[in-house]
Design an enzyme around this catalytic site. Structure first.
Site, PDB file in Angstrom:
ATOM      1  N   HIS A  79      17.418  -5.150 -48.553  1.00 26.98           N
ATOM      2  CA  HIS A  79      16.637  -4.955 -49.775  1.00 26.98           C
ATOM      3  C   HIS A  79      16.654  -6.175 -50.695  1.00 26.98           C
ATOM      4  O   HIS A  79      16.073  -6.128 -51.772  1.00 26.98           O
ATOM      5  CB  HIS A  79      17.200  -3.745 -50.527  1.00 26.98           C
ATOM      6  CG  HIS A  79      18.624  -3.953 -50.943  1.00 26.98           C
ATOM      7  ND1 HIS A  79      19.653  -4.021 -50.039  1.00 26.98           N
ATOM      8  CD2 HIS A  79      19.183  -4.153 -52.148  1.00 26.98           C
ATOM      9  CE1 HIS A  79      20.780  -4.253 -50.689  1.00 26.98           C
ATOM     10  NE2 HIS A  79      20.521  -4.342 -51.967  1.00 26.98           N
ATOM     11  N   ASP A  80      17.354  -7.233 -50.295  1.00 28.14           N
ATOM     12  CA  ASP A  80      17.452  -8.425 -51.156  1.00 28.14           C
ATOM     13  C   ASP A  80      16.693  -9.631 -50.615  1.00 28.14           C
ATOM     14  O   ASP A  80      16.635 -10.663 -51.296  1.00 28.14           O
ATOM     15  CB  ASP A  80      18.920  -8.850 -51.311  1.00 28.14           C
ATOM     16  CG  ASP A  80      19.714  -7.870 -52.154  1.00 28.14           C
ATOM     17  OD1 ASP A  80      19.143  -7.234 -53.054  1.00 28.14           O
ATOM     18  OD2 ASP A  80      20.934  -7.740 -51.889  1.00 28.14           O
ATOM     19  N   GLU A 108      29.431  -6.662 -48.125  1.00 30.82           N
ATOM     20  CA  GLU A 108      28.468  -7.708 -48.421  1.00 30.82           C
ATOM     21  C   GLU A 108      29.265  -8.877 -48.969  1.00 30.82           C
ATOM     22  O   GLU A 108      29.578  -8.928 -50.150  1.00 30.82           O
ATOM     23  CB  GLU A 108      27.434  -7.242 -49.444  1.00 30.82           C
ATOM     24  CG  GLU A 108      26.351  -8.275 -49.642  1.00 30.82           C
ATOM     25  CD  GLU A 108      25.656  -8.169 -50.990  1.00 30.82           C
ATOM     26  OE1 GLU A 108      24.506  -8.600 -51.083  1.00 30.82           O
ATOM     27  OE2 GLU A 108      26.272  -7.702 -51.963  1.00 30.82           O
ATOM     28  N   ASP A 159      29.348  -3.664 -52.099  1.00 32.69           N
ATOM     29  CA  ASP A 159      28.529  -4.672 -52.759  1.00 32.69           C
ATOM     30  C   ASP A 159      29.367  -5.895 -53.159  1.00 32.69           C
ATOM     31  O   ASP A 159      30.480  -5.744 -53.673  1.00 32.69           O
ATOM     32  CB  ASP A 159      27.932  -4.022 -54.021  1.00 32.69           C
ATOM     33  CG  ASP A 159      26.800  -4.815 -54.621  1.00 32.69           C
ATOM     34  OD1 ASP A 159      25.770  -4.972 -53.943  1.00 32.69           O
ATOM     35  OD2 ASP A 159      26.946  -5.276 -55.768  1.00 32.69           O
ATOM     36  N   ASP A 197      26.875   3.331 -50.725  1.00 37.23           N
ATOM     37  CA  ASP A 197      26.957   1.956 -51.210  1.00 37.23           C
ATOM     38  C   ASP A 197      27.874   1.944 -52.430  1.00 37.23           C
ATOM     39  O   ASP A 197      27.595   2.619 -53.421  1.00 37.23           O
ATOM     40  CB  ASP A 197      25.529   1.512 -51.598  1.00 37.23           C
ATOM     41  CG  ASP A 197      25.324   0.024 -51.521  1.00 37.23           C
ATOM     42  OD1 ASP A 197      26.213  -0.704 -51.980  1.00 37.23           O
ATOM     43  OD2 ASP A 197      24.269  -0.405 -51.021  1.00 37.23           O
TER      44      ASP A 197
HETATM   45  C1  NOJ Z   1      23.972  -7.220 -54.130  1.00 33.29           C
HETATM   46  C2  NOJ Z   1      22.955  -6.146 -53.955  1.00 33.29           C
HETATM   47  O1  NOJ Z   1      22.577  -6.084 -52.605  1.00 33.29           O
HETATM   48  C3  NOJ Z   1      21.806  -6.486 -54.864  1.00 33.29           C
HETATM   49  O2  NOJ Z   1      20.689  -5.675 -54.641  1.00 33.29           O
HETATM   50  C4  NOJ Z   1      22.303  -6.382 -56.270  1.00 33.29           C
HETATM   51  O3  NOJ Z   1      21.279  -6.796 -57.150  1.00 33.29           O
HETATM   52  C5  NOJ Z   1      23.536  -7.245 -56.502  1.00 33.29           C
HETATM   53  N1  NOJ Z   1      24.496  -7.151 -55.443  1.00 33.29           N
HETATM   54  C6  NOJ Z   1      24.233  -6.841 -57.756  1.00 33.29           C
HETATM   55  O4  NOJ Z   1      24.839  -5.592 -57.549  1.00 33.29           O
END
Ligand code: NOJ
Length: 529
Positions: free
Chosen positions: A322-323, A261, A201, A99
């Site tokens: 995970h978000d 992402e 990310d 990542d």
């Molecule tokens: C996206 C990530 O998936 C998340 O977990 C993170 O808090 C934010 N970007 C900031 O890096």
């Protein structure tokens, strides 16, 4: 020679390293723990693992605040542990994806420490520093995704610095060629070590308006403030230029991949990050992830993404990460929750595109509620407890008994209350379990070209049913997903069924697809003769 890449035909499994397997009893998962579970992943039948960040970090955002891009945090192990993990994964035909967090570093990264030390520092312009506005406030109206202004005042040097997330996550200035070159070196460091790809990310944020103009404020009918249009702090055309350079780095190695992402909800905007086959290999289809439980909604999201993509681009399918709340929880239902979870699995593994699984979804893991005083996630702490991301990061449930077999110590987040019954050890032995269904679906997908590489065509059916055909020369499959609460006949075309799977365990396959009948929230994939 196949014109297909491994990441198009394969299935990618996301591991949140803190929560997968703890080998040393400190209550936090680690690389050695992951290595010990590679046999499980190979048995399950996935093709690659993506590890959320495991680099040195003060963990203000649990690793998405990177203090050194070219090492492993001692909490997770060492570089030698990482090399052992990659070697053992490759020996099992499992690829390893890391990542990469290009938009921001930790405030403890030496780059930022140096940048903030002096206005004259050689690294000052690696980050975005600006003077205060005339009133002493921040230079513009941009807001942090994690709450409050995106600017923090630095007393010592008398300027503000930009952070799209926490103040502990200062944004790098990607318009600076030195930053880009240093970040390319980071990629090479890992690609040289045999890493097969990167999840990137919030990649749309690396392009920002060079003039840092205010975002337009959105107003409701009575003039009320509805927040901002994210016009200037992300998605600037320069992001594409930077991504093409990144792609050049990847293209100088064989068979490597990127998945971005691009946290946007309009397919056309996401699709731009595929470029002309010269930017990302994949960009997450998040509109699909946020679809409500309805055949119509899922069908629309799939097709809108397909329509938006350039012809040579390959889609992907994702329901959990995970978000966000786990999809088994998002789509839970008192009566039909378990059936929905199984139906979602069948959809995820039979649509066109690379599926991304999130650890534990294969055993039907749900969100684990975390009491306010136990909350750790900064999003929950800063913004609102209900937005906290701890519940979807609970420890993997391996076995009945102490801490579900995740750790001998005190787990960093609570283990699910149902872990004694919902776990790998028990589900492995149960032919009717969700784990068995995932494993059988993964095997069927792998052995059926139509399912892993075929074209997608929607078939007409009842509005509660999403039905489609997948086909490629010599291989054809039909899928019908009844998302409604009534039993239905999907009215598939007549064709001889060779094999297949249905989400209701133990119910026979029809010999002719036209005779398929589905219970409420039942789905079936029929591979044709
Ligand atoms: C996206 C990530 O998936 C998340 O977990 C993170 O808090 C934010 N970007 C900031 O890096």
């Amino acid at each position: 020679m196949s014109d297909r890449a491994w990441w198009q035909d394969g299935v990618i499994y996301q591991i949140y390293p803190r929560s997968f397997m703890d080998s040393d009893g400190d209550g936090v998962g680690d690389l050695e723990g992951i290595r010990q579970r590679l046999d499980y992943l190979a048995w399950l039948g996935v093709d690659a693992v993506w590890l959320s960040p495991c680099f040195p970090s003060p963990m203000a955002d649990f690793g998405y605040d990177v203090a050194d891009y070219c090492d492993i945090d001692p909490l997770f192990g060492t570089l030698a542990d990482f090399d052992a993990l990659v070697a053992d994964a490759h020996a099992r035909n499992l690829r390893v994806i890391l990542d990469w967090v290009p938009n921001h570093t930790s405030n403890e990264h030496t780059w930022f420490v140096e940048s903030r030390s002096d206005r004259a520092s050689a690294k000052r312009d690696w980050y975005v520093w600006r003077d205060a506005a005339a009133d002493g406030g921040p230079p513009n109206n941009w807001q942090s995704t994690f709450g409050g202004p995106a600017w923090t005042w630095d007393e010592a040097t008398g300027q503000y610095y930009l952070h799209s997330f926490l103040a502990e996550q200062p944004d790098l200035d990607w318009s600076n060629p030195e930053v880009r070159s240093a970040m390319h070196d980071v990629l090479r460091f890992w690609l040289d070590r045999g890493v097969d790809g990167f999840r990137i990310d919030v990649v749309h944020k690396i392009g920002k308006d060079p003039e840092l103009r205010d975002n337009p404020v959105l107003r409701g009918p009575d003039g009320e403030n509805l927040g901002q249009e994210h016009l200037h702090e992300e998605g600037h055309p320069s992001a594409h230029e930077y991504l093409r350079e990144v792609r050049d780095v990847f293209d100088s190695y064989p068979e490597r991949m990127t998945v971005g992402e691009v946290f946007l909800l309009e397919p056309e905007r996401i699709a731009r990050y595929y470029g002309r086959g010269d930017e990302l290999h994949l960009a997450f289809n998040f509109p699909f992830l946020f679809a409500p439980w309805s055949a119509r909604a899922f069908g629309e999201k799939v097709e809108a993404f397909e329509d938006a993509l350039p012809p040579e681009a390959w889609p992907d399918v994702v329901l959990s990460n995970h978000d966000v709340s786990r999809h088994a929880s998002r789509y839970d239902d008192a009566a039909l929750g378990d059936q929905r979870e199984r139906l979602a699995a069948l959809m995820l593994l039979t649509l066109r595109g690379t599926p991304f699984l999130y650890y534990g979804e294969e055993i039907g893991m749900r969100d684990v509620p975390v009491a306010a005083e136990q909350m750790l996630d900064p999003v929950g702490l800063n913004l609102h407890p209900s937005l906290g991301r701890d519940p979807e990061r609970s420890p993997m449930q391996w076995a009945p008994g102490l801490n579900a077999g995740f750790t001998q110590g005190k787990p960093w987040l609570p283990v699910a209350a149902d872990a004694d019954t919902r776990n790998v050890a028990i589900e492995r032995e149960d032919p009717a379990s969700t784990l068995t269904l995932y494993r059988e679906l993964l095997a069927l997908r792998r052995s059926t070209p139509a399912l892993h590489r075929g074209a997608y065509r929607r078939l007409p059916s009842h509005t509660d049913i999403l039905a489609y055909e997948r086909s490629v020369e010599g291989s054809r499959a039909l899928v019908a997903l009844n998302m409604g609460e009534e039993a239905r006949r999907p009215a598939l075309p007549s064709a001889r069924v060779a094999r297949g799977l249905r989400t209701r365990h133990g119910v026979e396959m029809p010999t002719d697809a036209a005779h398929l009948e589905l219970a409420a929230c039942e789905g079936a994939v029929l591979v044709l003769d």
